[in-house]
Structures are given as C-alpha cells and as structure tokens.
Write a protein that holds these residues in place. Sequence first.
Motif, PDB file in Angstrom:
ATOM      1  N   GLN A  91      -5.188   0.938  -4.059  1.00 33.15           N
ATOM      2  CA  GLN A  91      -4.779   0.466  -2.752  1.00 33.15           C
ATOM      3  C   GLN A  91      -5.315  -0.943  -2.518  1.00 33.15           C
ATOM      4  O   GLN A  91      -4.624  -1.811  -2.023  1.00 33.15           O
ATOM      5  N   GLU A 114       0.821  -1.209   0.000  1.00 32.01           N
ATOM      6  CA  GLU A 114       0.000   0.000   0.000  1.00 32.01           C
ATOM      7  C   GLU A 114       0.855   1.259   0.000  1.00 32.01           C
ATOM      8  O   GLU A 114       0.523   2.240  -0.652  1.00 32.01           O
ATOM      9  N   PHE A 165      -3.534  -4.649  -1.751  1.00 37.58           N
ATOM     10  CA  PHE A 165      -4.044  -5.499  -0.689  1.00 37.58           C
ATOM     11  C   PHE A 165      -4.399  -6.879  -1.248  1.00 37.58           C
ATOM     12  O   PHE A 165      -3.920  -7.904  -0.759  1.00 37.58           O
TER      13      PHE A 165
END
Length: 87
Positions: A38, A23, A42
């Motif tokens: 983001q 991130e 993840f």
Amino acid sequence: AKSFVVPSTKEMAIIIADIHVAEATMKEKSSSILAKEQIGGFNYTLKKYGLEKEEFDSAIAYYSAQPAVYQQIYEDVLVILTEKEMS
C-alpha cells in the motif's frame, strides 16, 4: 533541502484521488494486502508528482488548518474518483 511549494487545491485533489486509486488497485491485487504494498502505491503516486512524503504531509497540514479549503479539496477528490469510475 529544495524549497517546497504547496500544491494548489486542484493539484492536491488530483494527487489524493490518484493515491486512492493506487491503493485500491493494490488491494484488489491481493486480499492479504501488505501494508508495504500500500505504501508502494502511495510513494509511487507521490514520486509521479515529484513530491516527498514530508512535503505531502506538510501540504495536508497546511490545508487541514483551513477546514473550508480542505473540505473543498475532498469534494474535488470525490468528483474525480466518480468520473474515473464512470469512464
């Protein structure tokens, strides 16, 4: 659904540290960081460890119910991140 084994505390620390790194890398790439990107970092990290988001969430829930253990995981995460920065 495949049977899910909760990752060990050491594995959780490694996974969480990796997610932080992924991130952070995404954030550096663009100042107007898209939430989607983001999530990409993840999901990419979870995929690398063969985990579904639901599995990761249930592992977090499992460890959250044990504050002392959860605290230890996060201390391990900080150690891992510090070592990454120094390397």
